[in-house]
Scaffold this active site. Structure first.
Site, PDB file in Angstrom:
ATOM      1  N   ASP A 204      68.995  41.833 -44.654  1.00  0.00           N
ATOM      2  CA  ASP A 204      67.092  41.933 -44.359  1.00  0.00           C
ATOM      3  C   ASP A 204      66.924  41.389 -42.746  1.00  0.00           C
ATOM      4  O   ASP A 204      67.688  40.508 -42.666  1.00  0.00           O
ATOM      5  CB  ASP A 204      66.093  41.026 -45.091  1.00  0.00           C
ATOM      6  CG  ASP A 204      64.485  41.020 -44.950  1.00  0.00           C
ATOM      7  OD1 ASP A 204      64.711  41.589 -44.257  1.00  0.00           O
ATOM      8  OD2 ASP A 204      64.490  40.778 -46.180  1.00  0.00           O
ATOM      9  N   TYR A 229      56.510  47.091 -39.401  1.00  0.00           N
ATOM     10  CA  TYR A 229      55.285  46.619 -38.826  1.00  0.00           C
ATOM     11  C   TYR A 229      55.047  45.883 -37.463  1.00  0.00           C
ATOM     12  O   TYR A 229      54.161  44.615 -36.894  1.00  0.00           O
ATOM     13  CB  TYR A 229      54.186  46.569 -39.191  1.00  0.00           C
ATOM     14  CG  TYR A 229      54.777  45.978 -40.232  1.00  0.00           C
ATOM     15  CD1 TYR A 229      54.659  45.125 -40.947  1.00  0.00           C
ATOM     16  CD2 TYR A 229      55.125  47.137 -41.903  1.00  0.00           C
ATOM     17  CE1 TYR A 229      54.962  43.617 -41.655  1.00  0.00           C
ATOM     18  CE2 TYR A 229      55.627  45.866 -42.797  1.00  0.00           C
ATOM     19  CZ  TYR A 229      55.596  44.711 -42.941  1.00  0.00           C
ATOM     20  OH  TYR A 229      55.633  44.397 -43.623  1.00  0.00           O
ATOM     21  N   ARG A 378      53.730  28.675 -37.353  1.00  0.00           N
ATOM     22  CA  ARG A 378      54.474  29.642 -36.782  1.00  0.00           C
ATOM     23  C   ARG A 378      54.183  30.639 -35.289  1.00  0.00           C
ATOM     24  O   ARG A 378      53.283  31.139 -35.183  1.00  0.00           O
ATOM     25  CB  ARG A 378      54.667  30.372 -38.331  1.00  0.00           C
ATOM     26  CG  ARG A 378      55.963  30.789 -37.924  1.00  0.00           C
ATOM     27  CD  ARG A 378      56.562  32.479 -39.168  1.00  0.00           C
ATOM     28  NE  ARG A 378      55.690  32.807 -39.611  1.00  0.00           N
ATOM     29  CZ  ARG A 378      55.645  34.591 -40.131  1.00  0.00           C
ATOM     30  NH1 ARG A 378      57.042  34.319 -40.478  1.00  0.00           N
ATOM     31  NH2 ARG A 378      54.885  34.777 -40.029  1.00  0.00           N
TER      32      ARG A 378
HETATM   33  C1  PLP Z   1      57.579  40.820 -43.683  1.00  0.00           C
HETATM   34  C2  PLP Z   1      58.793  40.695 -44.635  1.00  0.00           C
HETATM   35  C3  PLP Z   1      58.871  42.203 -45.808  1.00  0.00           C
HETATM   36  C4  PLP Z   1      57.436  42.578 -45.440  1.00  0.00           C
HETATM   37  O1  PLP Z   1      57.924  43.049 -47.227  1.00  0.00           O
HETATM   38  P1  PLP Z   1      57.115  45.023 -46.886  1.00  0.00           P
HETATM   39  O2  PLP Z   1      57.804  45.471 -48.805  1.00  0.00           O
HETATM   40  O3  PLP Z   1      56.794  45.735 -45.866  1.00  0.00           O
HETATM   41  O4  PLP Z   1      56.191  44.001 -47.829  1.00  0.00           O
HETATM   42  C5  PLP Z   1      59.904  41.542 -46.912  1.00  0.00           C
HETATM   43  N1  PLP Z   1      60.836  40.652 -46.278  1.00  0.00           N
HETATM   44  C6  PLP Z   1      61.129  39.969 -45.258  1.00  0.00           C
HETATM   45  C7  PLP Z   1      61.998  38.941 -45.130  1.00  0.00           C
HETATM   46  C8  PLP Z   1      59.962  40.415 -44.467  1.00  0.00           C
HETATM   47  O5  PLP Z   1      60.303  39.289 -43.493  1.00  0.00           O
END
Ligand code: PLP
Length: 419
Positions: A204, A229, A378
């Site tokens: 991720d 984003y 943060r």
């Molecule tokens: C920001 C973030 C998400 C966001 O998930 P969305 O489905 O785009 O809302 C998921 N995993 C991590 C680790 C994040 O930091």
């Protein structure tokens, strides 16, 4: 509180560092509101000026005038793979290995199922118990549809992620940079350990793509997801991305078998046959207007060197930590992020009992960071638009908030719906 001379010296050193910064020109490409120190680009990156123009064109020409023909004439149908190829070098992938689509949550669901199907004789998913919650919630969703599979979580089933990986593990879902602490994992080491046990890894990259060299193929990574984003500045609700190494593409099946992932979507066949390439990760029609806001940011990243970006990110976080140490530690602030540079992403997390109200007091003074449960402030340092002078200003205001206990004001204690 430190005196005027202390801050004048810190500012002068920051001005010098900014004058020598190879990325200094990038800031002008973004709309940054007047006098704001925006340290929240790890939640929502600011708008590139060119994004407003792209959206305007997409709405007024492509949609309004072009109508249905824009699916072909404006390449709307091809955007997921076009943007995927633009993003590929940013994360160390090759052409045809990245597709931009859907949300990170959805893409975690798809890749987890895909990985389980690639390791049919294995029954365990390993992840971090402190992961961003959606990653954990999606694992729960996967387990609900696969009662034969179990999860092992770092912090719940063992202290260290690497110790949880053995011959029963099908897949490890792991963040390159932790959303709260900013801790950075060694992509090569974790990938090698998983592969040594015969497991796959899904990285991720939500908090690392765009602020460092990721090097997926150099590490032999299997799959990855991330959002656009945050440090990729694609705008609110901008689409996510999926990477799958070419060697896996043939064998991969993902469960959301919609028409956009079909080998021949416009043949309107009655049964599903997946696209042989990375398009197989698509499901249905994409939010084309959101895609368009992302394009300028991807073009911009192609212009800059990721080594320069990481070097500046390190310089900014080091400066922030040093100034906080020197000016704020007597007010109960402690550093949550790792001190060792190579173990830290592009953000710094501080703990303080009044973290929530302190962040509100900072925002009221033009320094935007955010609060994370239970007591974390943060701050994200995006090298394309944050400069050394911003860091000095932010810490000076933080010192004032803490020293004068400005967080005591009742209005800063009221919790907003989105933090
Ligand atoms: C920001 C973030 C998400 C966001 O998930 P969305 O489905 O785009 O809302 C998921 N995993 C991590 C680790 C994040 O930091």
């Amino acid at each position: 509180m430190r005196d005027e001379a202390f801050w004048a010296a810190a500012t002068a050193a920051a001005v010098d560092a900014d004058a020598a910064d190879p990325l200094a020109g990038a800031r002008a490409l973004f709309h940054i509101p007047e006098r704001l120190v925006y340290l929240d680009g790890n939640s929502l990156g600011p708008m590139p000026h060119a994004s407003a123009r792209e959206i305007d064109r997409a709405v007024r020409q492509e949609w309004a005038e072009g109508l249905i023909s824009s699916w072909t004439d404006a390449d709307w149908f091809a955007l997921p793979t076009m943007y995927g190829d633009m993003l590929a070098p940013v994360i160390g992938a090759d052409d045809g290995e990245v597709v931009v689509c859907d949300t990170t949550s959805t893409n975690i669901y798809k890749t987890l199922h895909a990985a389980l199907a690639l390791r049919p004789d294995r029954r365990v998913i390993v992840a971090e118990g402190g992961s961003f919650p959606t990653d954990l919630y999606v694992i729960e969703g996967v387990l609900a549809s696969r009662p034969d599979v179990a999860s092992r979580l770092e912090g719940r089933d063992g202290a260290d992620l690497l110790d949880l990986i053995d011959e029963d593990v099908a897949v490890v879902l792991v963040n390159q940079v932790d959303y709260r602490s900013g801790r950075k994992r060694d992509l090569v080491e974790v990938t090698e350990r998983a592969h040594a046990a015969g497991a796959l890894v899904i990285w991720d990259l939500c908090h690392s793509a765009g602020v460092m060299e990721v090097g997926l193929n150099a590490a032999g990574a299997d799959m990855a997801v991330g959002c656009t984003y945050k440090y990729l500045n694609g705008g609110p609700g901008a689409p996510s991305f999926v990477f799958a190494a070419r060697r896996h593409l043939d064998a991969i099946r993902q469960p959301l078998s919609g028409w956009w992932g079909h080998a021949a979507p416009f043949r309107f066949d009655q049964s599903y046959a997946p696209d042989p390439g990375i398009r197989k990760f698509l499901c249905g029609t994409q939010g084309i207007l959101s895609f368009r806001a992302l394009k300028p940011a991807l073009e911009m990243l192609g212009e800059y060197d990721l080594g320069d970006i990481r070097a500046k990110s390190v310089a900014l976080t080091e400066l922030f930590i040093r100034l906080v140490d020197e000016t704020c530690s007597e007010y109960g602030v402690t550093l949550m992020s790792p001190r060792a540079t190579e173990e830290r992403g592009s953000q710094v997390a501080l703990r303080h009992p009044e973290a929530y109200a302190s962040v509100q007091a900072l925002i009221a003074r033009g320094v935007v960071g955010d609060f994370r449960m239970p007591d974390v402030m943060r701050f994200g340092f995006a090298p394309l638009y944050i400069c050394h002078v911003d860091v000095v200003r932010a810490v000076r205001i933080l010192e004032e908030v803490l020293a004068d206990e400005l967080w005591r004001e009742p209005k800063y204690q009221v919790r907003a719906a989105v933090t």
